[in-house]
Design an enzyme around this catalytic site. Sequence first.
Site, PDB file in Angstrom:
ATOM      1  N   CYS A   1       1.250 -10.181  20.079  1.00  0.00           N
ATOM      2  CA  CYS A   1       0.338  -9.640  19.064  1.00  0.00           C
ATOM      3  C   CYS A   1       0.812 -10.146  17.712  1.00  0.00           C
ATOM      4  CB  CYS A   1       0.337  -8.109  19.084  1.00  0.00           C
ATOM      5  SG  CYS A   1      -0.558  -7.442  17.663  1.00  0.00           S
TER       6      CYS A   1
ATOM      7  N   LYS B   1      -7.444  -2.440   5.789  1.00  0.00           N
ATOM      8  CA  LYS B   1      -8.390  -3.142   4.916  1.00  0.00           C
ATOM      9  C   LYS B   1      -9.780  -3.165   5.548  1.00  0.00           C
ATOM     10  CE  LYS B   1      -6.506  -4.755   1.127  1.00  0.00           C
ATOM     11  NZ  LYS B   1      -5.439  -5.720   0.939  1.00  0.00           N
TER      12      LYS B   1
ATOM     13  N   HIS C   1       3.979   1.644   2.380  1.00  0.00           N
ATOM     14  CA  HIS C   1       5.245   0.993   2.004  1.00  0.00           C
ATOM     15  C   HIS C   1       5.975   1.860   0.984  1.00  0.00           C
ATOM     16  CE1 HIS C   1       2.580  -2.647   2.881  1.00  0.00           C
ATOM     17  NE2 HIS C   1       3.448  -2.593   3.873  1.00  0.00           N
TER      18      HIS C   1
ATOM     19  N   HIS D   1       0.839  -1.197   0.000  1.00  0.00           N
ATOM     20  CA  HIS D   1       0.000   0.000   0.000  1.00  0.00           C
ATOM     21  C   HIS D   1       0.877   1.251   0.000  1.00  0.00           C
ATOM     22  CE1 HIS D   1       0.664   0.642   4.279  1.00  0.00           C
ATOM     23  NE2 HIS D   1       0.261  -0.590   4.535  1.00  0.00           N
TER      24      HIS D   1
ATOM     25  N   CYS E   1      -3.776  -4.300  21.778  1.00  0.00           N
ATOM     26  CA  CYS E   1      -2.676  -3.655  21.070  1.00  0.00           C
ATOM     27  C   CYS E   1      -3.258  -2.448  20.337  1.00  0.00           C
ATOM     28  CB  CYS E   1      -2.051  -4.633  20.069  1.00  0.00           C
ATOM     29  SG  CYS E   1      -1.140  -3.785  18.765  1.00  0.00           S
TER      30      CYS E   1
ATOM     31  N   LYS F   1      -5.765   5.617  10.676  1.00  0.00           N
ATOM     32  CA  LYS F   1      -4.866   4.595  10.162  1.00  0.00           C
ATOM     33  C   LYS F   1      -5.530   3.895   8.977  1.00  0.00           C
ATOM     34  CE  LYS F   1      -2.590   0.442  11.841  1.00  0.00           C
ATOM     35  NZ  LYS F   1      -1.150   0.549  11.827  1.00  0.00           N
TER      36      LYS F   1
ATOM     37  N   HIS G   1      -3.224  -2.597  16.383  1.00  0.00           N
ATOM     38  CA  HIS G   1      -4.081  -3.556  15.687  1.00  0.00           C
ATOM     39  C   HIS G   1      -5.469  -3.680  16.301  1.00  0.00           C
ATOM     40  CE1 HIS G   1      -0.037  -4.561  14.259  1.00  0.00           C
ATOM     41  NE2 HIS G   1      -0.670  -4.738  13.120  1.00  0.00           N
TER      42      HIS G   1
ATOM     43  N   CYS H   1       1.620  -7.415  15.080  1.00  0.00           N
ATOM     44  CA  CYS H   1       2.957  -6.801  15.238  1.00  0.00           C
ATOM     45  C   CYS H   1       4.051  -7.851  15.109  1.00  0.00           C
ATOM     46  CB  CYS H   1       3.129  -6.179  16.620  1.00  0.00           C
ATOM     47  SG  CYS H   1       2.051  -4.840  17.024  1.00  0.00           S
TER      48      CYS H   1
HETATM   49  N1  MSP Z   1       8.625  -6.903   8.327  1.00  0.00           N
HETATM   50  C1  MSP Z   1       8.719  -5.851   9.264  1.00  0.00           C
HETATM   51  C2  MSP Z   1      10.011  -5.076   9.080  1.00  0.00           C
HETATM   52  C3  MSP Z   1      11.262  -5.890   9.212  1.00  0.00           C
HETATM   53  S1  MSP Z   1      12.692  -4.963   8.846  1.00  0.00           S
HETATM   54  C4  MSP Z   1      13.927  -5.875   9.476  1.00  0.00           C
HETATM   55  C5  MSP Z   1       7.550  -4.890   9.066  1.00  0.00           C
HETATM   56  N2  MSP Z   1       6.930  -4.951   7.901  1.00  0.00           N
HETATM   57  S2  MSP Z   1       5.681  -4.046   7.462  1.00  0.00           S
HETATM   58  O1  MSP Z   1       5.243  -4.555   6.196  1.00  0.00           O
HETATM   59  O2  MSP Z   1       4.726  -3.951   8.495  1.00  0.00           O
HETATM   60  O3  MSP Z   1       6.300  -2.644   7.153  1.00  0.00           O
HETATM   61  C6  MSP Z   1       6.429  -1.655   8.126  1.00  0.00           C
HETATM   62  C7  MSP Z   1       7.055  -0.456   7.495  1.00  0.00           C
HETATM   63  O4  MSP Z   1       6.339  -0.098   6.306  1.00  0.00           O
HETATM   64  C8  MSP Z   1       7.010   0.798   8.345  1.00  0.00           C
HETATM   65  O5  MSP Z   1       8.054   0.884   9.277  1.00  0.00           O
HETATM   66  C9  MSP Z   1       7.117   1.862   7.277  1.00  0.00           C
HETATM   67  O6  MSP Z   1       8.432   1.940   6.834  1.00  0.00           O
HETATM   68  C10 MSP Z   1       6.223   1.303   6.187  1.00  0.00           C
HETATM   69  N3  MSP Z   1       4.837   1.641   6.396  1.00  0.00           N
HETATM   70  C11 MSP Z   1       3.785   0.779   6.493  1.00  0.00           C
HETATM   71  N4  MSP Z   1       2.639   1.493   6.650  1.00  0.00           N
HETATM   72  C12 MSP Z   1       2.902   2.797   6.666  1.00  0.00           C
HETATM   73  C13 MSP Z   1       2.131   3.974   6.663  1.00  0.00           C
HETATM   74  N5  MSP Z   1       0.795   3.956   6.750  1.00  0.00           N
HETATM   75  N6  MSP Z   1       2.776   5.139   6.542  1.00  0.00           N
HETATM   76  C14 MSP Z   1       4.133   5.230   6.369  1.00  0.00           C
HETATM   77  N7  MSP Z   1       4.883   4.141   6.355  1.00  0.00           N
HETATM   78  C15 MSP Z   1       4.335   2.918   6.648  1.00  0.00           C
HETATM   79  O7  MSP Z   1       7.267  -4.124   9.970  1.00  0.00           O
END
Ligand code: MSP
Length: 479
Positions: free
Chosen positions: A126, A300, A21, A18, A143, A297, A146, A129
């Site tokens: 969780c 889905k 990322h 999304h 949490c 936030k 979530h 997380c």
């Molecule tokens: N897999 C772990 C990270 C492991 S790194 C050794 C993880 N993955 S995640 O898919 O949940 O990605 C989290 C990261 O995605 C956040 O820290 C951020 O960089 C990015 N983002 C996910 N959602 C976000 C927003 N809504 N806004 C901005 N960035 C966000 O955690």
Amino acid sequence: MEKFYITTPIYYANDAPHIGHACTTVRADALARWNRMLGKKVFFSGGMDEHGLKIQRKAEQSNKAPQIFVDEIFAQFRDLWQKLNISCDGFIRTTDEKHKKTVECVLNELYEKGAVYKGIYKGFYCVGCEQFLAKSQLIDGKCLDHNKKPEILEEENYLLKMSALRKNLLEKIESDKLKIVPETRKNEILSFLRNQDLDDISISRNKKNVSWGIELPFDRNHVVYVWIDAFLNYLTVFGWDGDLKNIPDFFPPDVQLMSKDILRVHATIWPAILMHLNLPLPRKFYVHGQILFEGKKMSKTLGNVIDPFELIEEHGTDAVRYYLLREITPFDDGDITKEKFKEAYNANLANGLGNLVSRIMKMSEQYLRRSPTSSATKSDFVAQAPNDYKKLMDNYELNKIMDLIWQKISKLDLKIQETQPFKLIKTEPEKAKEILRELVSGLNQIAIMLKPFLPETSEKIIKAIEANKMPEPLFLRKE
Ligand code: MSP
């Protein structure tokens, strides 16, 4: 040649990518491109986090074998990074055979050193997380991220020693040897480390409970905790085989990007692993906020997830990069809705930059016989880059650099309005041409300043200037 290693988190392969990322990865891309312009040897890494309970359950629900499930999600992320013009130098998937082997090797090392020991662990887990949460992190037993009650787990498993590292870690962060930017995030971590013990953490799960993961080489009844597996990506992305005497040249990272949700694990578990292995710590974390939808936030279940593919399809790659880099502030939470996106697109890209390029290049093509300026080379630009540009880059204030660029755009617009070269050409042709040359040169500078941010647009402008030809419209107005 100076090296520069920059990382993004590896994203969970549990769902389609999304806009959140994309936010982190686009920022990292702009910084990687800028450092290449500075002449550094850059390694920009990304990847997918493909193990753990969350993915295991999602694959079960979809009636797919987990590997097939993650392969499909990976393909979507790869596609998005291509569409967003992401200049990654390395991409790692934690289900790669080589990564798995190296993780096993590191686990053996930690076990043999006594950094990992067997014990009983009880806690609130969780799954969203993929983390054990302290009671203080729960609100009404749930949490916060979530909005769910964590599961209570009590298991015999393996733990990683953390408590003895607390002082050392505190010193590293206080002294900025591991610098956390911005300061507010650094203070959050410092107050956490000062006021609480750093508990040893569970780093394995019994295979009866979690099967989708890398087995502990010294106890095949357990799989390793997904975060341990994931952190090692920052080393295995180079194809590292686990030989501690031969770590990758680029290591440690110069800067690691993430949003605030995963700072605490990055600032505790990740350095703990490195300290146990006697490896250097990362130099910097750049921590940004979260993108929200109308202040909420994105999720889905709320049905408010913004699909980056749709935005790219409708407005193009650079429009999405533009929004993420300028309209979302570098450290705080930012908001996105389709309306806001369209508004910013029309005002600043279609009517702003796009219009300026066509106005100037139309006159230049018509009235100047050849291109008045050869594009400044990269090194020229770096030498001449306004000081504020460099300083802002160093501080990750990417939106302010974009503001600088857009101020320049407004200045050129104003100059056209005030001098009206299209009229002046009839009465004072030489003077009008001189003004036009200045306008083209200003446009050229804008194009170079845009390079790390909107690489495709920048190139189109530079090519138009070189050919002294009006380009196809860069951005179309969207109603
Ligand atoms: N897999 C772990 C990270 C492991 S790194 C050794 C993880 N993955 S995640 O898919 O949940 O990605 C989290 C990261 O995605 C956040 O820290 C951020 O960089 C990015 N983002 C996910 N959602 C976000 C927003 N809504 N806004 C901005 N960035 C966000 O955690």
